[in-house]
Design a protein around this motif. Structure first.
Motif, PDB file in Angstrom:
ATOM      1  N   CYS A 123      18.960   6.831 -43.497  1.00 43.71           N
ATOM      2  CA  CYS A 123      18.424   6.148 -41.965  1.00 43.71           C
ATOM      3  C   CYS A 123      19.728   6.046 -41.016  1.00 43.71           C
ATOM      4  O   CYS A 123      20.648   5.376 -41.388  1.00 43.71           O
ATOM      5  CB  CYS A 123      17.636   4.922 -41.955  1.00 43.71           C
ATOM      6  SG  CYS A 123      16.248   5.077 -43.130  1.00 43.71           S
ATOM      7  N   GLU A 131       7.661   3.353 -45.073  1.00 49.82           N
ATOM      8  CA  GLU A 131       7.771   4.646 -45.013  1.00 49.82           C
ATOM      9  C   GLU A 131       7.085   5.283 -46.349  1.00 49.82           C
ATOM     10  O   GLU A 131       6.353   6.288 -46.373  1.00 49.82           O
ATOM     11  CB  GLU A 131       9.072   5.071 -45.182  1.00 49.82           C
ATOM     12  CG  GLU A 131       9.766   5.127 -43.875  1.00 49.82           C
ATOM     13  CD  GLU A 131      11.378   5.930 -44.098  1.00 49.82           C
ATOM     14  OE1 GLU A 131      11.414   6.929 -44.746  1.00 49.82           O
ATOM     15  OE2 GLU A 131      12.253   5.375 -43.388  1.00 49.82           O
ATOM     16  N   TYR A 175      18.050  12.167 -47.576  1.00 51.70           N
ATOM     17  CA  TYR A 175      17.801  11.527 -46.281  1.00 51.70           C
ATOM     18  C   TYR A 175      18.405  10.162 -46.081  1.00 51.70           C
ATOM     19  O   TYR A 175      18.207   9.322 -47.052  1.00 51.70           O
ATOM     20  CB  TYR A 175      16.201  11.140 -45.784  1.00 51.70           C
ATOM     21  CG  TYR A 175      16.019  10.982 -44.244  1.00 51.70           C
ATOM     22  CD1 TYR A 175      15.765  11.790 -43.352  1.00 51.70           C
ATOM     23  CD2 TYR A 175      15.812   9.461 -44.232  1.00 51.70           C
ATOM     24  CE1 TYR A 175      15.451  11.443 -42.079  1.00 51.70           C
ATOM     25  CE2 TYR A 175      15.379   9.163 -42.952  1.00 51.70           C
ATOM     26  CZ  TYR A 175      15.296  10.110 -41.822  1.00 51.70           C
ATOM     27  OH  TYR A 175      14.767   9.821 -40.509  1.00 51.70           O
ATOM     28  N   HIS A 231      10.987  -1.732 -43.612  1.00 48.54           N
ATOM     29  CA  HIS A 231      11.083  -0.078 -43.087  1.00 48.54           C
ATOM     30  C   HIS A 231      10.653   0.690 -44.157  1.00 48.54           C
ATOM     31  O   HIS A 231      10.026   1.477 -44.060  1.00 48.54           O
ATOM     32  CB  HIS A 231      12.619   0.014 -42.580  1.00 48.54           C
ATOM     33  CG  HIS A 231      12.807   1.448 -41.892  1.00 48.54           C
ATOM     34  ND1 HIS A 231      11.905   2.061 -41.036  1.00 48.54           N
ATOM     35  CD2 HIS A 231      13.537   2.391 -42.249  1.00 48.54           C
ATOM     36  CE1 HIS A 231      12.166   3.121 -40.567  1.00 48.54           C
ATOM     37  NE2 HIS A 231      13.102   3.501 -41.409  1.00 48.54           N
ATOM     38  N   HIS A 232      11.568   0.783 -45.410  1.00 44.71           N
ATOM     39  CA  HIS A 232      11.226   1.635 -46.498  1.00 44.71           C
ATOM     40  C   HIS A 232       9.879   1.360 -47.305  1.00 44.71           C
ATOM     41  O   HIS A 232       9.320   2.468 -47.405  1.00 44.71           O
ATOM     42  CB  HIS A 232      12.375   1.795 -47.240  1.00 44.71           C
ATOM     43  CG  HIS A 232      13.760   2.411 -46.810  1.00 44.71           C
ATOM     44  ND1 HIS A 232      15.024   1.795 -47.287  1.00 44.71           N
ATOM     45  CD2 HIS A 232      13.827   3.020 -45.492  1.00 44.71           C
ATOM     46  CE1 HIS A 232      15.879   2.676 -46.461  1.00 44.71           C
ATOM     47  NE2 HIS A 232      15.131   3.290 -45.441  1.00 44.71           N
ATOM     48  N   CYS A 263      10.885   8.178 -39.326  1.00 44.36           N
ATOM     49  CA  CYS A 263      11.453   8.516 -40.357  1.00 44.36           C
ATOM     50  C   CYS A 263      10.639   9.430 -41.095  1.00 44.36           C
ATOM     51  O   CYS A 263      10.944  10.508 -41.593  1.00 44.36           O
ATOM     52  CB  CYS A 263      12.192   7.514 -41.357  1.00 44.36           C
ATOM     53  SG  CYS A 263      13.420   6.948 -40.403  1.00 44.36           S
TER      54      CYS A 263
END
Ligand SMILES: [Zn+2]
Length: 476
Positions: A32, A242, A30, A238-239, A213
């Motif tokens: 982004c 996640e 995956y 962001h990650h 995501c």
């Protein structure tokens, strides 16, 4: 052909080790994707081109890759732009989504296996948010926002190495925000007046960016994936977020086996960004420098390092690519004129050895955490060997070796290999013109000989004189 096993670095564990997917030969990956509110610039192109190469190289190694890249089609910036233009957010999103994929296709980036749009997965996102609330990892506020409670996930910070205490010290909760702690992040945002919204158990609103995501990965690839990629600037928050959402929701760890982060494109040391107004749109740059030159430039540094953009650097990458292409063309032209060589001189053997080791070095470099600068250097070595074969009239068999290697390796990196052999008819006609011109040169009628060469040049057919002989090839 022997291909070395792939070794990959992982941002989270900080190690480089042999790649082993959960379910070989399948690879779940995956990356982004873009937030579509404006034109794509070179900073966006770098991860897209890089992961395109990752995917095609893995396929070359025999893996079956499923690559998912999302489109963020609802976001503050999209709404702002839509309001400025007096159009719907969908119109803005669709326009720039199209622009993005057109730009990437110019750069030779293949379409991912699936390109989910965030707004098509709102139900999935709501389900994950509900689950996080049930499991005690999230809470809704009076206003109708939902936040992830970072204190319930002790491993928070494991990817980016940020420390929660520092986050708390550096921030404060705005009055009326309803957050329990400053490091908590939004999973769901209550609708502001005039904003697009979707119904939810917490009232009308829209998803936070991070949950997008996670929900799409869960739906399309499952709770655990092999590779998660993106730009370096996505590591935090962001990650990191996640990971927290996904692992708290599914109870499965690790969510991602290999985190691959691509360094930023910089201009005079600063991140290329819309907000800094130092960006170069992909389409504009492709027009100015050539799309293939841009692709070569984007692969010229190791993916984890920053890449400094300058017109000179892109032009240099372009001439490098041209030197491979022209070595290839000349070697093909040389092959067309020669029969097989029945014995090889020691010089031939030495050159053949150089080509074979450069070819092996290319695969070693690519398998060593995608060391593209070394892979490009291997192409330089093969093209130098190819030029030597033709300029010194060495064995055609060795030229054939160089041609095969150049075609193959340029293909692995996604460079278009200019169609080689001319049609038999065209070849006879050009050979005739070349013979006539040689006769003119022999008789010292230079102006006419030059005219033939330059007129053929205008048609894309290049002639090069090597002493008495003339070789020709078709330019890409
Ligand atoms: Zn993402």
């Amino acid at each position: 052909m022997y291909l070395p096993a792939l070794r990959l670095s992982d941002t989270l564990r900080g190690v480089k080790e042999e790649f082993s997917p959960l379910d070989p030969p399948n690879v779940r990956m995956y990356v982004c994707g873009p937030t579509v509110y404006d034109v794509a610039h070179i900073g966006h192109a770098r991860p897209a081109v890089f992961f395109d190469v990752v995917r095609s190289y893995m396929e070359r190694l025999g893996y079956r890759v499923s690559l998912v890249t999302n489109v963020t089609d609802i976001d503050d910036k999209i709404i702002k732009r839509a309001n400025e233009e007096g159009v719907s957010f969908r119109e803005v999103a669709e326009r720039y989504e199209r622009e993005y994929f057109e730009a990437m296709s110019m750069l030779g980036v293949s379409l991912p296996t699936v390109v989910p749009r965030a707004t098509d997965y709102i139900d999935d996102m709501i389900r994950v948010v509900e689950g996080l609330i049930e499991r005690g990892h999230a809470y809704a506020t009076e206003r109708g926002d939902v936040y992830f409670d970072v204190s319930t996930f002790p491993e928070y910070g494991k990817l980016s190495k940020v420390r929660v205490e520092e986050l708390v010290a550096g921030a404060r909760v705005e009055p009326g925000e309803g957050k329990r702690s400053p490091e908590d992040f939004a999973l769901w945002k209550a609708a502001a007046p005039g904003e697009p919204s979707w119904p939810s158990p917490w009232g009308p609103g829209r998803p936070g960016w991070h949950i997008e995501c996670s929900a799409m990965i869960l739906r399309l690839l499952g709770p655990q994936i092999d590779i998660h990629g993106g730009g370096q600037d996505l590591v935090f928050p962001h990650h990191e977020n996640e990971i927290a959402q996904m692992e708290a929701y599914t109870g499965k760890s690790p969510f991602v086996r290999y985190w691959m982060h691509v360094g930023l494109v910089t201009v005079k040391g600063e991140k290329m960004a819309k907000s800094l107004k130092n960006y170069f749109a992909v389409k504009v740059a492709a027009e100015e420098f050539g799309a293939e030159a841009l692709r070569a430039f984007l692969l010229s540094a190791h993916y984890r390092s920053p890449l400094e953009f300058s017109p000179e650097a892109v032009r240099a990458a372009g001439s490098r690519l041209e030197s491979w292409q022209s070595a290839l063309m000349r070697a093909e032209a040389y092959l067309r004129e020669s029969g097989p060589s029945h014995s090889l001189s020691s010089e031939d053997l030495e050159l053949r050895e150089k080509i074979l080791s450069a070819r092996a070095a290319f695969f070693d470099a690519m398998s060593d955490d995608f060391d593209t600068p070394k892979a490009l250097a291997a192409l330089d070595a093969i093209s130098a060997a190819a030029s030597k074969v033709t300029s010194e009239s060495l064995a055609p068999n060795v030229a054939a070796e160089a041609v095969a290697a150049l075609r193959d390796l340029m293909g692995v990196l996604g460079f278009e290999v200019v169609p080689g052999a001319a049609s038999a008819e065209l070849e006879r006609v050009v050979n005739l013109l070349v013979q006539v011109r040689s006769e003119l040169r022999r008789r010292k009628i230079w102006d006419l000989a030059d005219t033939i060469r330059s007129r053929l040049g205008e048609l894309g057919i290049r002639l090069e004189d090597r002493g008495e002989e003339t070789v020709w090839w078709i330019e890409g």
